[in-house]
Design a protein around this motif. Sequence first.
Motif, PDB file in Angstrom:
ATOM      1  N   ALA A 153      -5.966 -54.609   2.031  1.00 12.92           N
ATOM      2  CA  ALA A 153      -6.131 -53.617   3.090  1.00 12.92           C
ATOM      3  C   ALA A 153      -6.917 -52.409   2.588  1.00 12.92           C
ATOM      4  N   ARG A 154      -6.630 -51.959   1.358  1.00 18.63           N
ATOM      5  CA  ARG A 154      -7.381 -50.833   0.819  1.00 18.63           C
ATOM      6  C   ARG A 154      -8.850 -51.188   0.627  1.00 18.63           C
TER       7      ARG A 154
ATOM      8  N   LEU B  17     -14.113 -50.398   2.980  1.00 19.38           N
ATOM      9  CA  LEU B  17     -15.367 -50.921   3.522  1.00 19.38           C
ATOM     10  C   LEU B  17     -15.644 -50.316   4.904  1.00 19.38           C
ATOM     11  N   GLY B  18     -14.605 -50.286   5.754  1.00 20.88           N
ATOM     12  CA  GLY B  18     -14.773 -49.663   7.060  1.00 20.88           C
ATOM     13  C   GLY B  18     -15.078 -48.184   6.947  1.00 20.88           C
ATOM     14  N   GLY B  19     -14.441 -47.501   5.982  1.00 18.70           N
ATOM     15  CA  GLY B  19     -14.693 -46.086   5.790  1.00 18.70           C
ATOM     16  C   GLY B  19     -16.101 -45.801   5.304  1.00 18.70           C
ATOM     17  N   VAL B  20     -16.582 -46.634   4.389  1.00 13.13           N
ATOM     18  CA  VAL B  20     -17.948 -46.471   3.892  1.00 13.13           C
ATOM     19  C   VAL B  20     -18.945 -46.655   5.027  1.00 13.13           C
ATOM     20  N   GLN B  21     -18.666 -47.623   5.906  1.00 11.79           N
ATOM     21  CA  GLN B  21     -19.526 -47.830   7.064  1.00 11.79           C
ATOM     22  C   GLN B  21     -19.538 -46.586   7.949  1.00 11.79           C
ATOM     23  N   ARG B  22     -18.379 -45.967   8.139  1.00 11.02           N
ATOM     24  CA  ARG B  22     -18.295 -44.752   8.950  1.00 11.02           C
ATOM     25  C   ARG B  22     -19.071 -43.599   8.304  1.00 11.02           C
ATOM     26  N   ILE B  23     -18.952 -43.484   6.973  1.00 13.17           N
ATOM     27  CA  ILE B  23     -19.688 -42.428   6.272  1.00 13.17           C
ATOM     28  C   ILE B  23     -21.193 -42.625   6.446  1.00 13.17           C
ATOM     29  N   GLY B  24     -21.633 -43.877   6.303  1.00 11.51           N
ATOM     30  CA  GLY B  24     -23.050 -44.164   6.495  1.00 11.51           C
ATOM     31  C   GLY B  24     -23.521 -43.841   7.897  1.00 11.51           C
TER      32      GLY B  24
ATOM     33  N   PHE C 142      -9.580 -43.357   5.986  1.00  6.06           N
ATOM     34  CA  PHE C 142      -9.648 -44.793   5.746  1.00  6.06           C
ATOM     35  C   PHE C 142      -8.806 -45.237   4.544  1.00  6.06           C
ATOM     36  N   TYR C 143      -8.840 -44.477   3.435  1.00  5.91           N
ATOM     37  CA  TYR C 143      -8.077 -44.940   2.272  1.00  5.91           C
ATOM     38  C   TYR C 143      -6.570 -44.779   2.469  1.00  5.91           C
ATOM     39  N   PRO C 144      -6.083 -43.645   2.993  1.00  2.85           N
ATOM     40  CA  PRO C 144      -4.647 -43.575   3.299  1.00  2.85           C
ATOM     41  C   PRO C 144      -4.188 -44.685   4.237  1.00  2.85           C
ATOM     42  N   ALA C 145      -5.016 -45.028   5.223  1.00  2.00           N
ATOM     43  CA  ALA C 145      -4.647 -46.107   6.146  1.00  2.00           C
ATOM     44  C   ALA C 145      -4.513 -47.429   5.404  1.00  2.00           C
TER      45      ALA C 145
ATOM     46  N   GLY D  19     -10.636 -50.532   9.151  1.00  2.00           N
ATOM     47  CA  GLY D  19     -10.460 -51.785   8.418  1.00  2.00           C
ATOM     48  C   GLY D  19      -9.326 -52.670   8.886  1.00  2.00           C
ATOM     49  N   VAL D  20      -8.572 -52.239   9.920  1.00  2.00           N
ATOM     50  CA  VAL D  20      -7.385 -53.023  10.280  1.00  2.00           C
ATOM     51  C   VAL D  20      -7.755 -54.387  10.860  1.00  2.00           C
TER      52      VAL D  20
END
Length: 399
Positions: A132-133, A138-145, A264-267, A319-320
Amino acid sequence: MAGPAALLKIAPSVYVPALLYGIGQGAIAPVIAVSATHLGASPAIAGVVVAAAGLGQVIGDIPAGALTTKIGERRAMLGATVLVSLALVACLLAPTVWGLALAIGVTGLAGSVWGLARQAYLSEAVPIELRARALSTLGGVQRIGSFIGPFLGALAMRFLGTDGAYWVHLVGAVLACIVLVSLPDIESVRRTRGSRPVAAQSTLGVIREHLPVLRTLGTGALLVGAVRASRQVVVPLWALHIGLDAQTTSIIFGLSGAVDMLLFYPAGSVMDRFGRKWVAVPSMLVLGTAHLLLPLTHTAATLTAVALLMGVGNGLGAGVIMTLGADASPPVGRAQFLGAFRLFADAGNGGGPLLLAGATAVLGLGPAVVVMAATGWAAAAAMHRWIPPIWSQRNGQAQ
């Protein structure tokens, strides 16, 4: 590999290309409609051109699974970056609106291959206790981009005009391709773990075998995709409805996106420690509630507060869907299953704005937003009902 150090070890080769690709996608997102109008498209036709990317992604999901199974995760990602590069060159050279629409559709098709292959790669390469992390990052990096991309695109457009945004994506794709060459092949990961290769299975056979999961959890993913996509539409529409200018709306939307990126990482950590429900259900409840509150806002301050709440809800769910797909995917036919599962989420992403548009045409904007709030709560109920309480640490199957 054990602990967060496992993620740091693969970060340069997995997350850097994802960031570069996300920056490119974010760079061109605001200018596709503008490019279409420059070629003579009406506002309605420009909307169709923008939608071509989502359509290409939906069309590509199932074939992407089959392709990834056949040639491997790394090669599929490399092929997707080459394909999107060619599509971006076509965008720069497109002489007609429909030529541009076709090229944008191909970027969506490449995106489906890219997204599925990197999800399948992480599902194999990372231990399930970190899954999950890994996927929420990965989802968080996509959001940052996607957050950075429009700013880089705007900078490039100062010198190159509208084409500058496409050049940002093209350069990002080429750089991502270079970094991907260093990515270890998943077969070497399997050999390191002592895993044996498994026999291939037809895509149709995989779908038939796992239809109960696709029919239930896949429906939940569709609802999640719909309410997430609605968030990107309702905030600008409601801002326009209450008389805010474009600059204020952009600031509000940017603040919401900034909050989204922070969670994203806490999630992912919560999902790994306590289970997927602890993130999936609250995320949809928050998003649904934020939609319900939106029609009650009448100033920039109150709209900002609700937009921030939407950012929290969306960030909690980073990322869920990828994690749930990876959990449910079988060792045999993993990529084909993920292609089918992603089809539900992508259909929701495309269908959410259509549902909002249809409800607005029949009921008006305020009631339509309430309909999307109900969709968010339905997604929460589906996630609560169909996510198994415990996942096996060995193969991701429910216990």
